[in-house]
Write an enzyme that holds these catalytic residues in place. Structure first.
Site, PDB file in Angstrom:
ATOM      1  N   LYS A 145      -7.647  -6.703  -4.869  1.00 49.71           N
ATOM      2  CA  LYS A 145      -8.200  -5.440  -4.404  1.00 49.71           C
ATOM      3  C   LYS A 145      -8.692  -4.646  -5.612  1.00 49.71           C
ATOM      4  O   LYS A 145      -8.288  -4.980  -6.729  1.00 49.71           O
ATOM      5  CB  LYS A 145      -7.173  -4.651  -3.597  1.00 49.71           C
ATOM      6  CG  LYS A 145      -5.769  -4.639  -4.185  1.00 49.71           C
ATOM      7  CD  LYS A 145      -5.276  -3.572  -5.082  1.00 49.71           C
ATOM      8  CE  LYS A 145      -5.977  -2.362  -5.451  1.00 49.71           C
ATOM      9  NZ  LYS A 145      -5.384  -1.698  -6.629  1.00 49.71           N
ATOM     10  N   HIS A 175      -0.642  -6.208  -2.481  1.00 54.29           N
ATOM     11  CA  HIS A 175       0.743  -6.600  -2.763  1.00 54.29           C
ATOM     12  C   HIS A 175       1.775  -5.675  -2.121  1.00 54.29           C
ATOM     13  O   HIS A 175       2.935  -6.029  -2.014  1.00 54.29           O
ATOM     14  CB  HIS A 175       0.985  -6.788  -4.268  1.00 54.29           C
ATOM     15  CG  HIS A 175       1.100  -5.530  -5.048  1.00 54.29           C
ATOM     16  ND1 HIS A 175       0.023  -4.801  -5.452  1.00 54.29           N
ATOM     17  CD2 HIS A 175       2.178  -4.871  -5.518  1.00 54.29           C
ATOM     18  CE1 HIS A 175       0.433  -3.741  -6.130  1.00 54.29           C
ATOM     19  NE2 HIS A 175       1.740  -3.760  -6.188  1.00 54.29           N
ATOM     20  N   LYS A 179       5.925  -6.335  -0.082  1.00 50.99           N
ATOM     21  CA  LYS A 179       7.180  -5.706  -0.513  1.00 50.99           C
ATOM     22  C   LYS A 179       8.236  -5.860   0.571  1.00 50.99           C
ATOM     23  O   LYS A 179       7.965  -5.658   1.753  1.00 50.99           O
ATOM     24  CB  LYS A 179       6.957  -4.219  -0.800  1.00 50.99           C
ATOM     25  CG  LYS A 179       6.229  -3.965  -2.107  1.00 50.99           C
ATOM     26  CD  LYS A 179       5.964  -2.470  -2.279  1.00 50.99           C
ATOM     27  CE  LYS A 179       5.085  -2.204  -3.473  1.00 50.99           C
ATOM     28  NZ  LYS A 179       5.802  -2.243  -4.738  1.00 50.99           N
ATOM     29  N   GLU A 213       3.080   8.307  -9.254  1.00 53.67           N
ATOM     30  CA  GLU A 213       3.439   7.454 -10.391  1.00 53.67           C
ATOM     31  C   GLU A 213       3.479   8.321 -11.648  1.00 53.67           C
ATOM     32  O   GLU A 213       2.649   9.215 -11.805  1.00 53.67           O
ATOM     33  CB  GLU A 213       2.400   6.348 -10.596  1.00 53.67           C
ATOM     34  CG  GLU A 213       2.297   5.367  -9.449  1.00 53.67           C
ATOM     35  CD  GLU A 213       1.296   4.238  -9.717  1.00 53.67           C
ATOM     36  OE1 GLU A 213       1.736   3.113  -9.969  1.00 53.67           O
ATOM     37  OE2 GLU A 213       0.085   4.512  -9.699  1.00 53.67           O
ATOM     38  N   ASP A 232      -8.141   2.974  -5.636  1.00 56.20           N
ATOM     39  CA  ASP A 232      -7.106   2.130  -6.249  1.00 56.20           C
ATOM     40  C   ASP A 232      -5.863   2.043  -5.361  1.00 56.20           C
ATOM     41  O   ASP A 232      -5.222   1.002  -5.296  1.00 56.20           O
ATOM     42  CB  ASP A 232      -6.734   2.716  -7.626  1.00 56.20           C
ATOM     43  CG  ASP A 232      -5.748   1.832  -8.402  1.00 56.20           C
ATOM     44  OD1 ASP A 232      -5.908   0.594  -8.347  1.00 56.20           O
ATOM     45  OD2 ASP A 232      -4.844   2.370  -9.064  1.00 56.20           O
ATOM     46  N   HIS A 237      -3.557   0.150  -0.583  1.00 56.70           N
ATOM     47  CA  HIS A 237      -2.132   0.066  -0.293  1.00 56.70           C
ATOM     48  C   HIS A 237      -1.627   1.042   0.782  1.00 56.70           C
ATOM     49  O   HIS A 237      -0.934   0.654   1.698  1.00 56.70           O
ATOM     50  CB  HIS A 237      -1.331   0.326  -1.568  1.00 56.70           C
ATOM     51  CG  HIS A 237      -1.694  -0.593  -2.698  1.00 56.70           C
ATOM     52  ND1 HIS A 237      -1.865  -1.944  -2.540  1.00 56.70           N
ATOM     53  CD2 HIS A 237      -1.910  -0.357  -4.020  1.00 56.70           C
ATOM     54  CE1 HIS A 237      -2.154  -2.497  -3.709  1.00 56.70           C
ATOM     55  NE2 HIS A 237      -2.190  -1.553  -4.623  1.00 56.70           N
TER      56      HIS A 237
HETATM   57  C1  BG6 Z   1      -1.948  -1.529  -8.293  1.00 53.50           C
HETATM   58  C2  BG6 Z   1      -2.768  -0.394  -8.840  1.00 53.50           C
HETATM   59  O1  BG6 Z   1      -2.629  -2.168  -7.254  1.00 53.50           O
HETATM   60  O2  BG6 Z   1      -0.714  -1.024  -7.810  1.00 53.50           O
HETATM   61  C3  BG6 Z   1      -2.003   0.320  -9.943  1.00 53.50           C
HETATM   62  O3  BG6 Z   1      -4.010  -0.888  -9.351  1.00 53.50           O
HETATM   63  C4  BG6 Z   1      -0.635   0.739  -9.448  1.00 53.50           C
HETATM   64  O4  BG6 Z   1      -2.742   1.433 -10.411  1.00 53.50           O
HETATM   65  C5  BG6 Z   1       0.095  -0.430  -8.809  1.00 53.50           C
HETATM   66  O5  BG6 Z   1       0.103   1.236 -10.547  1.00 53.50           O
HETATM   67  C6  BG6 Z   1       1.422  -0.005  -8.181  1.00 53.50           C
HETATM   68  O6  BG6 Z   1       2.093  -1.141  -7.729  1.00 53.50           O
HETATM   69  P1  BG6 Z   1       3.653  -1.453  -7.897  1.00 53.50           P
HETATM   70  O7  BG6 Z   1       3.716  -2.904  -8.218  1.00 53.50           O
HETATM   71  O8  BG6 Z   1       4.200  -0.523  -8.889  1.00 53.50           O
HETATM   72  O9  BG6 Z   1       4.213  -1.227  -6.553  1.00 53.50           O
END
Ligand code: BG6
Length: 472
Positions: A145, A175, A179, A213, A232, A237
């Site tokens: 993505k 992803h 989870k 974050e 992003d 997500h």
């Molecule tokens: C990614 C983004 O897809 O997911 C990042 O590009 C982000 O910017 C990350 O920090 C967050 O994923 P995780 O693995 O921390 O849950």
């Protein structure tokens, strides 16, 4: 189940994602015995490095980012499966030869999996290259993505991919859907008689999906400044998580039914109203190396979306994510209506609004809390905030848990598309995003470590309030 024998080709193998997630993830799968009996992993990129150098880079990445450390027999065996072949649209000779060699080594007719961990602009050229090199037939392809940058580009990319691969060969990865706690949303809702009956507008007054974050852009300016927080995180997500939270019970837990139900949710999403959007940029972002000096890219986005169907009519969903915010959390909050009558003296509660909230913390290892009011022990009738908490470690052995990428790599090898996004759904999410992408409200500055531009980010959610950071 273990996947059939495989040759896995990792495009972008010298990049950040391969180092942080994919190589450590594959190695962890090997360590817990979930990779096929026989497999090879071919790293590929435009650069040319030797097998030995690739193996050393993989070892370093796994050591730094992996849960299983690269030592002992497991590592030696995994290491032997790694090789490297450069490839570019003009020259796939080395890659073709490496694949043939790997297939011979594995023996029989192994499956082929291509993972495109490359910048979004390289998705289409890589797919076209695979088609031209005659490598697509019978293979599966995992695409990262964001899939497109708007409706037009997503359609175009789907057309390019569709010209080379059948939809059943395509695994668009998000992803978050891999989870543990996001999948658990399905179990929580559909395996328990207790929650599903109240999972609707009659009982729920708002939903928050909040993914702040503390990270900055971590040297990813080239990607991030073109992308921003909305593309992003939110359109990918967070809206995918919303699909799981809001779907109707599927007829069966398989790819066809799950994806049909999330598609219905996305169909019912109302196009985003730009009056319900806050775009923030942390102070100092423009000084990051590689960021345009007058960049208008948002590093935080908060939006209110609504789902026009019977279950969710009138329930606002608030989505927020951004960099350099006050904490790193991944939290869904469902706020319930207050009881019809307040029998208890006002002002004697210490939870916000005295509302019940169900809080799903989906950052690994994850937890679920039900917030409620209870009588404070003592002579007086006084209410205090209390909670019932589910933590994985209290009920299960966490040793079996897989990280998002690990589960999804495994599912792709097994050929199960349940947790992958489909062409039409991705296009629909870009379609409802169009008003915002075409007419973005101005960005507003926010202080690093804060929760976004004030007062806008709090006004967006009124008359409710963000659970974070107040209630943790
Ligand atoms: C990614 C983004 O897809 O997911 C990042 O590009 C982000 O910017 C990350 O920090 C967050 O994923 P995780 O693995 O921390 O849950």
């Amino acid at each position: 189940p273990r996947p059939d024998d495989h040759v896995i080709v990792l495009f972008g193998a010298t990049g950040d994602l391969a180092a942080r997630k994919l190589l450590p993830g594959l190695f962890h799968l090997a360590a817990v015995g979930l990779l096929p009996d026989r497999y090879r992993v071919i790293g590929s990129s435009r650069r040319d490095i030797s097998d030995a150098e690739f193996r050393e880079r993989a070892r370093e990445a796994i050591d730094r980012f992996g849960t299983s450390k690269p030592t002992g027999e497991t590592w030696q065996a995994f290491r032997q499966t790694l090789s490297f072949a450069s490839a570019s649209p003009g020259d796939t000779t080395a890659l073709g030869a490496a694949i043939r060699r790997a297939e011979r080594d594995v023996g029989g007719s192994p499956r082929r999996l291509f993972h495109l961990a490359v910048p979004p602009a390289a998705f289409a050229p890589t797919v076209t290259m695979l088609g031209a090199a005659g490598l697509a037939h019978g293979s599966r392809v995992v695409i990262e993505k964001p899939f497109g940058t708007d409706l037009r580009s997503a359609r175009e990319l789907n057309r390019t991919v569709g010209a080379v691969f059948d939809e059943s060969q395509v695994f668009r990865i998000d992803h978050f859907l891999g989870k543990e706690s996001v999948e658990n949303i399905l179990a929580f809702r559909f395996a328990n008689g207790l929650f599903e009956p109240v999972w609707n507008h009659r009982h729920i007054s708002y939903v928050q999906i909040d993914v702040p974050e503390t990270l900055s852009i971590e040297g990813r300016a080239g990607f991030y400044d073109q992308t921003g927080a909305y593309r992003d995180m939110i359109v990918t997500h967070l809206l995918q998580v919303l699909g799981f939270l809001a779907m109707e019970p599927p007829t069966a837990l398989d790819a066809r039914h799950l994806r049909a139900e999330t598609a219905k949710v996305f169909d019912a999403l109302r196009p985003i109203d730009v009056r319900h959007v806050v775009r923030g940029q942390y102070s100092g972002y423009r000084d990051e190396p590689g960021v345009a000096p007058a960049s208008q890219t948002e590093t935080m986005a908060a939006v209110r979306v609504e789902i026009d169907n019977w279950r969710w009519a009138g329930v606002p969903f608030f989505l927020r994510s951004g960099k350099k915010l006050g904490a790193s959390r991944q939290v869904v909050t469902l706020g319930f209506h207050e009881p019809p009558l307040r029998m208890f003296p006002i002002g004697e509660t210490d939870t916000p609004d005295g509302r019940n909230e169900i809080v799903i913390d989906f950052a690994d290892p994850g937890s679920i809390t039900v917030d409620l009011l209870a009588k404070v022990p003592g002579a007086q009738m006084r209410l205090g905030g209390a909670g019932m908490v589910f933590r994985y470690a209290d009920s299960f052995c966490a040793a079996n848990s897989l990280e998002g990428y690990e589960r999804l790599l495994l599912e792709a090898m097994l050929g199960d598309q349940s947790l992958f996004t489909q062409a039409a759904a991705v296009e629909r999410l870009w379609e409802i995003s169009s008003p915002l992408l075409e007419n973005p409200p101005p960005i507003q500055p926010y202080a690093p470590g804060s929760w976004g531009p004030q007062p806008s980010v709090d006004q967006l959610i009124m008359p409710f309030r963000w659970r974070l950071p107040h209630a943790g």
